[in-house]
Motif scaffolding. Structure first.
Motif, mmCIF file in Angstrom:
data_model
loop_
_atom_site.group_PDB
_atom_site.id
_atom_site.type_symbol
_atom_site.label_atom_id
_atom_site.label_comp_id
_atom_site.label_asym_id
_atom_site.label_seq_id
_atom_site.Cartn_x
_atom_site.Cartn_y
_atom_site.Cartn_z
ATOM 1 N N PRO A 36 57.430 29.693 38.800
ATOM 2 C CA PRO A 36 58.139 29.468 37.387
ATOM 3 C C PRO A 36 57.972 28.029 36.854
ATOM 4 O O PRO A 36 57.878 26.924 37.641
ATOM 5 N N GLN A 37 57.838 28.033 35.649
ATOM 6 C CA GLN A 37 57.763 26.867 34.814
ATOM 7 C C GLN A 37 56.223 26.251 35.025
ATOM 8 O O GLN A 37 56.020 25.066 35.029
ATOM 9 N N HIS A 38 55.350 27.022 35.189
ATOM 10 C CA HIS A 38 54.000 26.693 35.480
ATOM 11 C C HIS A 38 53.737 26.064 33.920
ATOM 12 O O HIS A 38 53.951 26.507 33.040
ATOM 13 N N GLU A 39 52.492 25.270 33.663
ATOM 14 C CA GLU A 39 51.937 24.952 32.639
ATOM 15 C C GLU A 39 51.302 25.863 31.874
ATOM 16 O O GLU A 39 50.628 26.691 32.442
ATOM 17 N N THR A 40 51.233 25.706 30.627
ATOM 18 C CA THR A 40 50.318 26.709 29.881
ATOM 19 C C THR A 40 48.945 26.645 30.510
ATOM 20 O O THR A 40 48.381 25.631 30.341
ATOM 21 N N MET A 41 48.373 27.788 30.454
ATOM 22 C CA MET A 41 47.127 27.883 30.981
ATOM 23 C C MET A 41 46.477 29.286 30.739
ATOM 24 O O MET A 41 47.135 30.332 30.887
ATOM 25 N N VAL A 42 45.115 29.218 30.550
ATOM 26 C CA VAL A 42 44.532 30.632 30.533
ATOM 27 C C VAL A 42 43.271 30.430 31.417
ATOM 28 O O VAL A 42 42.653 29.290 31.508
ATOM 29 N N ALA A 43 43.014 31.488 32.162
ATOM 30 C CA ALA A 43 41.985 31.371 33.376
ATOM 31 C C ALA A 43 41.204 32.615 33.563
ATOM 32 O O ALA A 43 41.888 33.737 33.425
ATOM 33 N N ALA A 44 40.166 32.556 33.998
ATOM 34 C CA ALA A 44 39.410 33.949 34.298
ATOM 35 C C ALA A 44 39.877 34.102 35.780
ATOM 36 O O ALA A 44 40.261 33.443 36.493
ATOM 37 N N VAL A 45 39.863 35.693 35.964
ATOM 38 C CA VAL A 45 40.239 36.403 37.080
ATOM 39 C C VAL A 45 38.763 36.727 37.768
ATOM 40 O O VAL A 45 38.320 37.496 36.925
ATOM 41 N N GLN A 46 38.619 36.588 39.068
ATOM 42 C CA GLN A 46 37.418 37.267 39.645
ATOM 43 C C GLN A 46 37.831 38.184 40.443
ATOM 44 O O GLN A 46 39.033 38.123 41.322
ATOM 45 N N ALA A 47 37.466 39.478 40.623
ATOM 46 C CA ALA A 47 37.602 40.445 41.666
ATOM 47 C C ALA A 47 37.829 39.873 43.060
ATOM 48 O O ALA A 47 37.370 39.335 43.531
ATOM 49 N N GLY A 48 39.422 40.378 43.507
ATOM 50 C CA GLY A 48 39.392 39.971 44.709
ATOM 51 C C GLY A 48 41.098 40.277 45.069
ATOM 52 O O GLY A 48 41.758 41.042 44.337
ATOM 53 N N GLU A 49 41.539 39.442 46.044
ATOM 54 C CA GLU A 49 42.980 39.797 46.332
ATOM 55 C C GLU A 49 43.874 39.018 45.505
ATOM 56 O O GLU A 49 43.854 37.702 45.298
ATOM 57 N N LEU A 50 44.868 39.706 45.154
ATOM 58 C CA LEU A 50 46.104 39.113 44.301
ATOM 59 C C LEU A 50 47.318 39.226 44.915
ATOM 60 O O LEU A 50 47.726 40.542 45.646
ATOM 61 N N ARG A 51 48.163 38.363 45.011
ATOM 62 C CA ARG A 51 49.432 38.502 45.929
ATOM 63 C C ARG A 51 50.400 38.215 45.063
ATOM 64 O O ARG A 51 50.302 37.170 44.080
ATOM 65 N N TYR A 52 51.562 38.907 44.908
ATOM 66 C CA TYR A 52 53.003 38.370 44.410
ATOM 67 C C TYR A 52 54.063 38.767 44.725
ATOM 68 O O TYR A 52 54.132 39.630 45.859
ATOM 69 N N THR A 53 55.347 38.093 44.668
ATOM 70 C CA THR A 53 56.515 38.434 45.238
ATOM 71 C C THR A 53 57.432 38.744 44.135
ATOM 72 O O THR A 53 57.615 37.783 42.965
ATOM 73 N N ALA A 54 57.948 39.847 44.254
ATOM 74 C CA ALA A 54 59.051 40.311 43.248
ATOM 75 C C ALA A 54 60.082 40.912 43.898
ATOM 76 O O ALA A 54 59.904 41.740 44.640
ATOM 77 N N ASP A 55 61.445 40.736 43.534
ATOM 78 C CA ASP A 55 62.471 41.302 44.035
ATOM 79 C C ASP A 55 62.374 40.845 45.528
ATOM 80 O O ASP A 55 63.141 41.749 46.340
ATOM 81 N N GLY A 56 61.962 39.974 45.931
ATOM 82 C CA GLY A 56 62.013 39.314 47.244
ATOM 83 C C GLY A 56 60.814 40.037 48.137
ATOM 84 O O GLY A 56 60.734 39.788 49.436
ATOM 85 N N LYS A 57 60.020 40.865 47.745
ATOM 86 C CA LYS A 57 58.937 41.552 48.455
ATOM 87 C C LYS A 57 57.600 41.049 48.208
ATOM 88 O O LYS A 57 57.471 41.022 46.813
ATOM 89 N N LYS A 58 56.929 40.921 49.240
ATOM 90 C CA LYS A 58 55.635 40.527 48.922
ATOM 91 C C LYS A 58 54.579 41.776 48.674
ATOM 92 O O LYS A 58 54.706 42.608 49.466
ATOM 93 N N GLN A 59 53.845 41.549 47.625
ATOM 94 C CA GLN A 59 52.749 42.717 47.350
ATOM 95 C C GLN A 59 51.427 41.982 47.466
ATOM 96 O O GLN A 59 51.026 41.148 47.044
ATOM 97 N N ILE A 60 50.507 42.998 48.087
ATOM 98 C CA ILE A 60 49.092 42.509 48.287
ATOM 99 C C ILE A 60 48.322 43.724 47.496
ATOM 100 O O ILE A 60 48.434 44.861 47.539
ATOM 101 N N VAL A 61 47.540 43.224 46.470
ATOM 102 C CA VAL A 61 46.812 43.979 45.382
ATOM 103 C C VAL A 61 45.328 43.551 45.396
ATOM 104 O O VAL A 61 45.145 42.373 45.470
ATOM 105 N N VAL A 62 44.360 44.514 45.185
ATOM 106 C CA VAL A 62 42.932 43.993 44.723
ATOM 107 C C VAL A 62 42.987 44.272 43.211
ATOM 108 O O VAL A 62 43.289 45.362 42.733
#
Ligand code: ATP
Length: 137
Positions: A36-62
């Motif tokens: 949270p409170q990351h600076e403003t940014m636009v970036a390219a995403v490359q095919a690969g692994e994405l991880r996020y935590t929502a509601d305390g649960k870690k998710q792994i996504v391609v």
């Protein structure tokens, strides 16, 4: 815990929308973490692994190629495809990899070469993420 509004949109669906605590996405020069409170940014995403935590649960996504925008308390990631690691069909990805390799060897045309490279990158990303989670099971 503080959160930001995360939206992950793939070509065929809204994959996730809701508050998240953390995300790591595959950028062109490696992984990028966002809190949270990351600076403003636009970036390219490359095919690969994405991880996020929502509601305390870690998710792994391609995810496939795309881009991410971080603006205020909103993080929006738009990509070709998004699949939960556990939903990856390994045999399908293996077949896609073999097809792409055959097409690359055939060197039919430049456009065909570029398409095959992209197909190979998608298949490799799926295989890498699914093999990683299988090892951790
Ligand atoms: P294929 O040649 O096997 O279709 P692809 O890389 O061309 O692979 P995409 O165009 O990226 O496939 O995806 C089309 C749809 O199929 C998307 O909804 C994607 O999530 C899904 N998909 C593709 N490959 C797999 C896989 N190995 N496991 C699970 N879902 C997949």
């Amino acid at each position: 815990m503080s959160t930001f509004d995360l939206t992950i949109v793939a070509t065929d669906k809204v994959f996730f929308q809701g508050p998240a605590e953390f995300i790591v996405f595959p950028g062109l020069d490696g992984e990028h973490g966002v809190l949270p409170q990351h600076e403003t940014m636009v970036a390219a995403v490359q095919a690969g692994e994405l991880r996020y935590t929502a509601d305390g649960k870690k998710q792994i996504v391609v995810v496939g190629d795309g881009f991410v925008e971080i603006l205020g308390d909103r993080v929006t990631l738009i990509c070709d495809f998004a699949e939960r690691a556990e939903d990856i069909d390994v045999m399908r990805a293996q077949r896609a990899k073999e097809r792409a390799e055959e097409r690359l060897k055939a060197r039919r045309s430049e456009i065909e070469y570029i398409r095959s490279q992209a197909a190979l990158a998608r298949a490799m990303a799926r295989l890498k993420v699914s093999s990683k989670i299988r090892k951790n099971l």
